[in-house]
Design a protein around this motif. Structure first.
Motif, PDB file in Angstrom:
ATOM      1  N   HIS A   1       0.822  -1.184   0.193  1.00 33.38           N
ATOM      2  CA  HIS A   1      -0.039  -0.183  -0.072  1.00 33.38           C
ATOM      3  C   HIS A   1       0.985   1.142   0.088  1.00 33.38           C
ATOM      4  N   GLY A   2       0.566   2.064  -0.948  1.00 28.82           N
ATOM      5  CA  GLY A   2       1.312   3.637  -1.243  1.00 28.82           C
ATOM      6  C   GLY A   2       2.503   3.475  -1.594  1.00 28.82           C
ATOM      7  N   CYS A   3       2.798   1.961  -2.395  1.00 27.70           N
ATOM      8  CA  CYS A   3       4.242   1.913  -2.931  1.00 27.70           C
ATOM      9  C   CYS A   3       3.920   2.178  -4.118  1.00 27.70           C
ATOM     10  N   SER A   4       4.969   2.010  -5.229  1.00 26.58           N
ATOM     11  CA  SER A   4       4.880   2.046  -6.760  1.00 26.58           C
ATOM     12  C   SER A   4       6.262   1.065  -7.129  1.00 26.58           C
ATOM     13  N   GLY A   5       6.092   0.813  -8.398  1.00 24.71           N
ATOM     14  CA  GLY A   5       7.302  -0.180  -9.224  1.00 24.71           C
ATOM     15  C   GLY A   5       8.499   0.688  -8.794  1.00 24.71           C
TER      16      GLY A   5
ATOM     17  N   PHE B   1      -4.279   1.537  -5.161  1.00 21.73           N
ATOM     18  CA  PHE B   1      -4.006   1.615  -3.620  1.00 21.73           C
ATOM     19  C   PHE B   1      -2.449   1.657  -3.279  1.00 21.73           C
ATOM     20  N   GLY B   2      -1.676   1.345  -4.601  1.00 24.26           N
ATOM     21  CA  GLY B   2      -0.084   1.385  -4.465  1.00 24.26           C
ATOM     22  C   GLY B   2       0.560   0.477  -5.516  1.00 24.26           C
TER      23      GLY B   2
ATOM     24  N   SER C   1       6.930  -1.934   2.656  1.00 18.72           N
ATOM     25  CA  SER C   1       5.712  -0.979   2.366  1.00 18.72           C
ATOM     26  C   SER C   1       5.354   0.215   3.503  1.00 18.72           C
ATOM     27  N   ARG C   2       5.607  -0.208   4.660  1.00 27.03           N
ATOM     28  CA  ARG C   2       5.447   0.768   5.866  1.00 27.03           C
ATOM     29  C   ARG C   2       6.378   2.141   5.684  1.00 27.03           C
TER      30      ARG C   2
END
Length: 231
Positions: A45-49, A169-170, A210-211
């Motif tokens: 969540h909140g991340c991207s490649g 979402f991410g 991811s946090r």
């Protein structure tokens, strides 16, 4: 391109490039040779490649990998000269010590490769263009004090790939591991418990990552991107 070592249990490795569910998203399987296949799906969540790809160009200390997995990661023994901070990890090798859930710490050695050596290059390019993929991290891997290497310094025991796809979402991360290629009897020497421990390790480390990855990414002004304002 390699010899499609992950087949046939999870079909063609290029199937990972499809959005539709696969027969094996999270779990373990065996190849006819007895080699162990580990699959793990993690929602980041909140991340991207682009954040995931940047992370492999950023981490370089024991503290970094302890943040990645506070329980399992023990020590980082460094990258070789092919690694360039903020620029490149393809062709670079890394050595670290880590445990796998309940399995005691062991040395891990990885050498990273261009993912086009694993996936069909045209299919991979198309997946990126159609936003079915946003990052692909591929490495040859080995565990233990005496990891067997080929003449190019590649661990002979197995392979690892992390494939990210951005979502609203991410991003969702599909990970695959192949273990036991250098073993005379992988079905006996690599029990299912090892695969399940690696699955837990993978899911946990990318959940932890991811946090904090978004804040770290923007705090480091990675790729020149400005942090979005929540208010």
């Amino acid at each position: 391109m390699n010899d499609r070592a992950f087949e046939p249990d999870i079909s063609h490795i290029d199937d990972l490039l499809q959005i539709t569910p696969l027969r094996l998203e999270t779990g373990i399987s065996r190849l006819p040779s007895g080699c162990l296949v580990v699959a793990c799906r993690t929602d980041m969540h909140g991340c991207s490649g682009r954040m995931l790809d940047w992370w492999f160009k950023f981490f370089e200390t024991t503290q970094h990998i302890k943040c990645w997995h506070p329980h399992d990661h023990v020590s980082h023994h460094g990258w070789d000269a092919r690694w360039k901070k903020g620029e490149n990890y393809i062709g670079a090798s890394i050595e670290a010590v880590e445990s796998l859930a309940d399995i005691p710490p062991v040395t891990a050695k990885l050498k990273f490769h261009d993912p086009r050596e694993l996936f069909d290059p045209a299919q991979l390019e198309k997946a990126f263009a159609e936003k079915r993929a946003s990052a692909a991290v591929y490495a040859r891997i080995g565990f233990g004090e005496h990891v067997q290497l080929d003449v190019h310094g590649d661990p002979l025991d197995g392979e690892m790939v992390h494939l990210a796809r951005d979502t609203p979402f991410g991003c969702v991360l599909r990970s695959r591991f192949l273990l036991g290629r250098s073993s005379a009897d992988p079905a006996r020497e690599l029990p299912d418990a090892l695969g399940l421990a690696l699955l837990r390790h993978c899911y946990t480390e990318f959940s932890y990552l991811s946090r904090f990855l978004p804040s770290l990414y923007y705090g480091e002004h990675a790729n020149g991107e400005a942090a979005p304002l929540p208010w």
